[in-house]
Design a protein around this motif. Structure first.
Motif, PDB file in Angstrom:
ATOM      1  N   ASP A 152       1.838  -2.183   2.303  1.00  0.00           N
ATOM      2  CA  ASP A 152       3.150  -1.549   2.331  1.00  0.00           C
ATOM      3  C   ASP A 152       3.276  -0.436   1.288  1.00  0.00           C
ATOM      4  O   ASP A 152       4.023   0.521   1.489  1.00  0.00           O
ATOM      5  CB  ASP A 152       4.259  -2.577   2.120  1.00  0.00           C
ATOM      6  N   LEU A 153       2.556  -0.560   0.179  1.00  0.00           N
ATOM      7  CA  LEU A 153       2.561   0.483  -0.849  1.00  0.00           C
ATOM      8  C   LEU A 153       1.668   1.663  -0.478  1.00  0.00           C
ATOM      9  O   LEU A 153       1.752   2.723  -1.088  1.00  0.00           O
ATOM     10  CB  LEU A 153       2.091  -0.080  -2.198  1.00  0.00           C
ATOM     11  N   GLY A 154       0.790   1.459   0.487  1.00  0.00           N
ATOM     12  CA  GLY A 154      -0.102   2.534   0.913  1.00  0.00           C
ATOM     13  C   GLY A 154      -1.273   2.768  -0.021  1.00  0.00           C
ATOM     14  O   GLY A 154      -1.913   3.816   0.033  1.00  0.00           O
ATOM     15  N   LEU A 155      -1.566   1.779  -0.871  1.00  0.00           N
ATOM     16  CA  LEU A 155      -2.706   1.915  -1.774  1.00  0.00           C
ATOM     17  C   LEU A 155      -3.967   1.381  -1.111  1.00  0.00           C
ATOM     18  O   LEU A 155      -3.942   0.303  -0.504  1.00  0.00           O
ATOM     19  CB  LEU A 155      -2.462   1.150  -3.079  1.00  0.00           C
ATOM     20  N   ARG A 207      -8.531  -5.664  -6.175  1.00  0.00           N
ATOM     21  CA  ARG A 207      -8.731  -4.337  -6.762  1.00  0.00           C
ATOM     22  C   ARG A 207      -8.224  -3.271  -5.794  1.00  0.00           C
ATOM     23  O   ARG A 207      -8.533  -3.290  -4.607  1.00  0.00           O
ATOM     24  CB  ARG A 207     -10.209  -4.115  -7.083  1.00  0.00           C
ATOM     25  N   LEU A 208      -7.425  -2.332  -6.343  1.00  0.00           N
ATOM     26  CA  LEU A 208      -6.809  -1.264  -5.564  1.00  0.00           C
ATOM     27  C   LEU A 208      -7.176   0.092  -6.154  1.00  0.00           C
ATOM     28  O   LEU A 208      -7.369   0.205  -7.362  1.00  0.00           O
ATOM     29  CB  LEU A 208      -5.283  -1.388  -5.605  1.00  0.00           C
ATOM     30  N   THR A 209      -7.210   1.109  -5.312  1.00  0.00           N
ATOM     31  CA  THR A 209      -7.370   2.469  -5.806  1.00  0.00           C
ATOM     32  C   THR A 209      -5.990   2.983  -6.190  1.00  0.00           C
ATOM     33  O   THR A 209      -5.038   2.855  -5.424  1.00  0.00           O
ATOM     34  CB  THR A 209      -7.980   3.378  -4.718  1.00  0.00           C
ATOM     35  N   GLY A 210      -5.887   3.547  -7.378  1.00  0.00           N
ATOM     36  CA  GLY A 210      -4.607   4.053  -7.879  1.00  0.00           C
ATOM     37  C   GLY A 210      -4.075   3.153  -8.972  1.00  0.00           C
ATOM     38  O   GLY A 210      -4.596   2.072  -9.229  1.00  0.00           O
ATOM     39  N   HIS A 211      -3.043   3.638  -9.650  1.00  0.00           N
ATOM     40  CA  HIS A 211      -2.464   2.884 -10.756  1.00  0.00           C
ATOM     41  C   HIS A 211      -1.059   2.403 -10.420  1.00  0.00           C
ATOM     42  O   HIS A 211      -0.241   3.161  -9.908  1.00  0.00           O
ATOM     43  CB  HIS A 211      -2.387   3.746 -12.019  1.00  0.00           C
ATOM     44  N   ASP A 221       2.231   0.290 -12.318  1.00  0.00           N
ATOM     45  CA  ASP A 221       2.756  -0.161 -13.601  1.00  0.00           C
ATOM     46  C   ASP A 221       2.865  -1.679 -13.609  1.00  0.00           C
ATOM     47  O   ASP A 221       2.975  -2.316 -12.556  1.00  0.00           O
ATOM     48  CB  ASP A 221       4.136   0.429 -13.850  1.00  0.00           C
ATOM     49  N   ALA A 222       2.895  -2.246 -14.797  1.00  0.00           N
ATOM     50  CA  ALA A 222       2.994  -3.698 -14.953  1.00  0.00           C
ATOM     51  C   ALA A 222       4.295  -4.237 -14.353  1.00  0.00           C
ATOM     52  O   ALA A 222       4.359  -5.405 -13.979  1.00  0.00           O
ATOM     53  CB  ALA A 222       2.896  -4.078 -16.426  1.00  0.00           C
ATOM     54  N   ARG A 223       5.320  -3.404 -14.208  1.00  0.00           N
ATOM     55  CA  ARG A 223       6.605  -3.857 -13.650  1.00  0.00           C
ATOM     56  C   ARG A 223       6.464  -4.347 -12.211  1.00  0.00           C
ATOM     57  O   ARG A 223       7.327  -5.054 -11.700  1.00  0.00           O
ATOM     58  CB  ARG A 223       7.657  -2.770 -13.739  1.00  0.00           C
ATOM     59  N   TRP A 224       5.367  -4.005 -11.537  1.00  0.00           N
ATOM     60  CA  TRP A 224       5.136  -4.458 -10.169  1.00  0.00           C
ATOM     61  C   TRP A 224       4.733  -5.929 -10.101  1.00  0.00           C
ATOM     62  O   TRP A 224       4.667  -6.508  -9.029  1.00  0.00           O
ATOM     63  CB  TRP A 224       4.058  -3.602  -9.503  1.00  0.00           C
ATOM     64  N   ALA A 225       4.460  -6.560 -11.225  1.00  0.00           N
ATOM     65  CA  ALA A 225       4.020  -7.960 -11.237  1.00  0.00           C
ATOM     66  C   ALA A 225       5.015  -8.871 -10.514  1.00  0.00           C
ATOM     67  O   ALA A 225       4.618  -9.778  -9.794  1.00  0.00           O
ATOM     68  CB  ALA A 225       3.788  -8.441 -12.663  1.00  0.00           C
ATOM     69  N   ALA A 226       6.300  -8.641 -10.691  1.00  0.00           N
ATOM     70  CA  ALA A 226       7.307  -9.481 -10.036  1.00  0.00           C
ATOM     71  C   ALA A 226       7.216  -9.355  -8.516  1.00  0.00           C
ATOM     72  O   ALA A 226       7.382 -10.336  -7.788  1.00  0.00           O
ATOM     73  CB  ALA A 226       8.705  -9.101 -10.510  1.00  0.00           C
ATOM     74  N   TRP A 227       6.940  -8.162  -8.022  1.00  0.00           N
ATOM     75  CA  TRP A 227       6.838  -7.950  -6.575  1.00  0.00           C
ATOM     76  C   TRP A 227       5.602  -8.631  -6.019  1.00  0.00           C
ATOM     77  O   TRP A 227       5.547  -8.993  -4.863  1.00  0.00           O
ATOM     78  CB  TRP A 227       6.820  -6.445  -6.277  1.00  0.00           C
ATOM     79  N   PHE A 228       4.593  -8.807  -6.863  1.00  0.00           N
ATOM     80  CA  PHE A 228       3.356  -9.477  -6.453  1.00  0.00           C
ATOM     81  C   PHE A 228       3.329 -10.919  -6.941  1.00  0.00           C
ATOM     82  O   PHE A 228       2.307 -11.429  -7.391  1.00  0.00           O
ATOM     83  CB  PHE A 228       2.139  -8.704  -6.966  1.00  0.00           C
ATOM     84  N   ASP A 229       4.460 -11.602  -6.840  1.00  0.00           N
ATOM     85  CA  ASP A 229       4.581 -13.030  -7.161  1.00  0.00           C
ATOM     86  C   ASP A 229       4.043 -13.397  -8.537  1.00  0.00           C
ATOM     87  O   ASP A 229       3.433 -14.441  -8.714  1.00  0.00           O
ATOM     88  CB  ASP A 229       3.902 -13.882  -6.089  1.00  0.00           C
ATOM     89  N   HIS A 252      -2.510 -13.502   2.131  1.00  0.00           N
ATOM     90  CA  HIS A 252      -2.183 -12.496   3.136  1.00  0.00           C
ATOM     91  C   HIS A 252      -0.874 -11.782   2.805  1.00  0.00           C
ATOM     92  O   HIS A 252      -0.730 -10.580   3.057  1.00  0.00           O
ATOM     93  CB  HIS A 252      -2.119 -13.126   4.531  1.00  0.00           C
ATOM     94  N   GLY A 253       0.068 -12.511   2.226  1.00  0.00           N
ATOM     95  CA  GLY A 253       1.325 -11.891   1.806  1.00  0.00           C
ATOM     96  C   GLY A 253       1.110 -10.830   0.748  1.00  0.00           C
ATOM     97  O   GLY A 253       1.704  -9.749   0.800  1.00  0.00           O
ATOM     98  N   VAL A 254       0.246 -11.117  -0.212  1.00  0.00           N
ATOM     99  CA  VAL A 254      -0.065 -10.137  -1.257  1.00  0.00           C
ATOM    100  C   VAL A 254      -0.745  -8.916  -0.646  1.00  0.00           C
ATOM    101  O   VAL A 254      -0.400  -7.769  -0.960  1.00  0.00           O
ATOM    102  CB  VAL A 254      -0.946 -10.760  -2.364  1.00  0.00           C
ATOM    103  N   ILE A 255      -1.688  -9.148   0.243  1.00  0.00           N
ATOM    104  CA  ILE A 255      -2.412  -8.041   0.875  1.00  0.00           C
ATOM    105  C   ILE A 255      -1.447  -7.188   1.712  1.00  0.00           C
ATOM    106  O   ILE A 255      -1.564  -5.958   1.733  1.00  0.00           O
ATOM    107  CB  ILE A 255      -3.594  -8.571   1.700  1.00  0.00           C
TER     108      ILE A 255
END
Length: 91
Positions: free
Chosen positions: A67-70, A20-24, A26-34, A59-62
């Motif tokens: 890196d996104l600063g969220l 769970r992250l603060t902020g929104h 888009d679904a297009r980020w799914a590819a970047w998050f494996d 750890h890679g996902v975290i």
């Protein structure tokens, strides 16, 4: 550099996670998050969910979240859906 890791049942850290992250996002980020599912919640958070193979993949996902600063709110390992059991017609 993006390797796909397949969860293995012999590793206790393998399984389904909700991050769970603060902020929104888009679904297009799914590819970047494996391929994790990206869900936008109404209270202004984003939940990344899906199978993660091991601690290194987690750890890679975290790191990508960092890196996104969220702001990271929580990381939770969740129980998966129970497997479908075969049914038999015993009459």
């Amino acid at each position: 550099m993006s390797e796909r890791h397949t969860p293995r049942p012999d590793r206790p850290e393998a399984g389904r996670y909700e991050i769970r992250l603060t902020g929104h996002l888009d679904a297009r980020w799914a590819a970047w998050f494996d391929g994790l599912t990206v869900s936008r919640e109404s209270e202004g958070t984003t939940v990344l969910s899906g199978p993660i193979a091991d601690q290194a993949a987690l750890h890679g996902v975290i790191q990508r979240v960092r890196d996104l600063g969220l702001p990271l709110v929580s990381v939770t390992q969740v129980e998966g859906d129970p497997p479908d059991l075969p049914t038999s017609d015993l009459r």
